[in-house]
Write a protein that holds these residues in place. Structure first.
Motif, short mmCIF file in Angstrom:
data_model
loop_
_atom_site.label_atom_id
_atom_site.label_comp_id
_atom_site.label_asym_id
_atom_site.label_seq_id
_atom_site.Cartn_x
_atom_site.Cartn_y
_atom_site.Cartn_z
N ASP A 185 0.72 -1.17 -0.25
CA ASP A 185 -0.02 -0.17 -0.07
C ASP A 185 0.95 1.14 -0.40
OD1 ASP A 185 -2.12 1.43 0.04
OD2 ASP A 185 -2.21 1.34 2.36
N LEU A 186 0.36 1.99 -0.78
CA LEU A 186 2.13 3.34 -0.85
C LEU A 186 1.16 4.16 -0.92
CD1 LEU A 186 3.04 2.32 -4.95
CD2 LEU A 186 3.64 1.71 -2.42
N GLY A 187 1.48 4.83 0.43
CA GLY A 187 0.87 6.30 1.10
C GLY A 187 0.05 5.12 1.88
N SER A 188 0.90 4.63 3.56
CA SER A 188 -0.48 3.43 4.40
C SER A 188 -1.62 3.98 4.76
CB SER A 188 0.77 2.47 4.98
OG SER A 188 1.33 2.77 5.18
N GLY A 189 -0.87 5.07 5.25
CA GLY A 189 -1.84 6.11 6.39
C GLY A 189 -1.91 4.90 8.04
N ASP A 190 -3.44 4.72 8.22
CA ASP A 190 -3.34 3.81 9.46
C ASP A 190 -3.03 2.18 8.81
OD1 ASP A 190 -5.37 3.30 8.70
OD2 ASP A 190 -7.00 3.62 9.91
N GLY A 191 -2.54 2.20 8.04
CA GLY A 191 -2.51 0.52 8.01
C GLY A 191 -3.96 -0.53 7.87
N ARG A 192 -4.62 0.19 6.92
CA ARG A 192 -5.81 -0.85 7.45
C ARG A 192 -6.64 -1.42 6.13
NH1 ARG A 192 -10.94 3.33 7.42
NH2 ARG A 192 -9.62 4.01 9.48
N ILE A 193 -5.28 -1.02 5.19
CA ILE A 193 -4.90 -1.81 3.70
C ILE A 193 -4.32 -3.30 4.13
CG2 ILE A 193 -5.10 -2.07 1.72
CD1 ILE A 193 -6.09 0.02 1.14
N PRO A 194 -3.11 -3.13 4.08
CA PRO A 194 -2.16 -3.88 4.62
C PRO A 194 -2.13 -5.01 5.67
CG PRO A 194 -0.88 -1.84 4.48
CD PRO A 194 -2.07 -1.39 4.51
N VAL A 195 -2.80 -4.85 6.90
CA VAL A 195 -3.67 -5.30 7.76
C VAL A 195 -5.59 -5.95 7.48
CG1 VAL A 195 -5.35 -5.02 10.46
CG2 VAL A 195 -2.60 -3.42 10.01
N THR A 196 -5.95 -5.63 6.68
CA THR A 196 -6.90 -6.83 5.97
C THR A 196 -6.44 -7.77 5.27
OG1 THR A 196 -8.53 -4.20 6.12
CG2 THR A 196 -8.92 -6.30 5.11
N ALA A 197 -5.42 -7.00 4.62
CA ALA A 197 -4.78 -8.56 3.67
C ALA A 197 -4.57 -9.39 4.48
CB ALA A 197 -4.10 -7.85 2.63
N ALA A 198 -3.80 -8.66 5.17
CA ALA A 198 -3.13 -9.95 6.27
C ALA A 198 -4.24 -10.85 7.15
CB ALA A 198 -2.00 -9.48 6.80
N LYS A 199 -5.20 -10.11 7.77
CA LYS A 199 -5.69 -10.60 8.43
C LYS A 199 -6.88 -11.77 8.01
CE LYS A 199 -8.26 -10.47 12.97
NZ LYS A 199 -7.80 -10.66 13.91
N LYS A 200 -7.30 -11.16 6.60
CA LYS A 200 -8.81 -11.09 6.35
C LYS A 200 -7.87 -12.41 5.02
CE LYS A 200 -13.18 -10.41 3.68
NZ LYS A 200 -13.89 -8.70 3.17
N TYR A 201 -6.63 -12.32 4.62
CA TYR A 201 -6.27 -13.24 3.30
C TYR A 201 -5.29 -14.21 3.84
CZ TYR A 201 -9.97 -11.01 0.79
OH TYR A 201 -11.34 -10.17 0.38
N GLY A 202 -4.27 -13.82 4.87
CA GLY A 202 -2.70 -14.59 5.47
C GLY A 202 -2.00 -13.84 4.70
N ALA A 203 -2.24 -12.88 3.16
CA ALA A 203 -1.10 -12.59 2.83
C ALA A 203 0.23 -11.84 3.34
CB ALA A 203 -1.87 -10.85 2.22
#
Ligand SMILES: C[S@@+](CC[C@H](N)C(=O)[O-])C[C@H]1O[C@@H](n2cnc3c(N)ncnc32)[C@H](O)[C@@H]1O
Length: 184
Positions: free
Chosen positions: A63-81
């Protein structure tokens, strides 16, 4: 040495060393003026962005410009990425790390305090964006040069000039654009 002298020495050493350590481990000001301010993507749009990119546990999401991290955190939590967030503002990186910790995904997620235009993104298999139209256009040559063919790109709200998206979604009034990096 008297107790008073010892106390004074300890205080002086602390005064000299503590701010230096604090500065190197937790910088408080952005590396330079951010190109865009922090505005979070609503969670239902985050979910739609990761869904349209068909994220799986085999992906590396940047995530380029990741702010509070919600996109990376969701990708890891929901999809195991595995996921990487890059933000120029150290305060955002601090919040993102706290959110990754709270979600229990620190093993799969890292946040870099860096300028997205200066960072190697070649390991990404999915790139997510919520920037500005002009920044997307400025970023396009870097995306096309560094990313492997087949890498999926998803942008919330903004297109990429004359690079036509393969899919466009409407999520509760928000637009999501999807491209893949073509074969060279
Ligand atoms: C609109 S917010 C998007 C946050 C997150 N991606 C989301 O969708 O919820 C944009 C973020 O980009 C960061 N930013 C701005 N310019 C940047 C740059 N040159 N390099 C890295 N991050 C930057 C800002 O600090 C801000 O957190």
């Amino acid at each position: 040495m008297t107790f008073r002298t010892l106390t004074l020495c300890t205080a002086l050493i602390a005064a000299v060393t503590v701010p230096a350590v604090a500065q190197t481990t937790a910088p408080q000001t952005p590396l330079r003026t951010p190109d865009v301010i922090f505005v979070p993507t609503p969670q239902e749009v985050v979910d739609a962005m990761l869904e349209v990119a068909k994220v799986t546990k085999n992906d590396v999401v940047y995530d380029l410009g990741s702010g509070d991290g919600r996109i990376p955190v969701t990708a890891a939590k929901k999809y195991g990425a595995r996921a990487v967030g890059i933000d120029i503002d150290p305060q955002r990186v601090k919040e993102a790390n706290a959110n990754a910790e709270a979600a229990g995904v620190t093993a799969n997620v890292k946040f870099l305090n860096a300028d997205l235009f200066e960072t190697d993104i070649s390991q990404a298999s999915v790139v997510t964006l919520y920037l500005l139209p002009s920044l997307n256009v400025k970023l396009m040559p870097k995306l096309k040069a560094e990313l492997k063919p087949g890498t999926r790109i998803v942008s919330h709200a903004f297109d990429m000039g004359d690079w036509k998206p393969e899919q466009t979604l409407n999520v509760n009034g928000r637009t999501v654009y999807y491209w893949t990096i073509p074969k060279r």
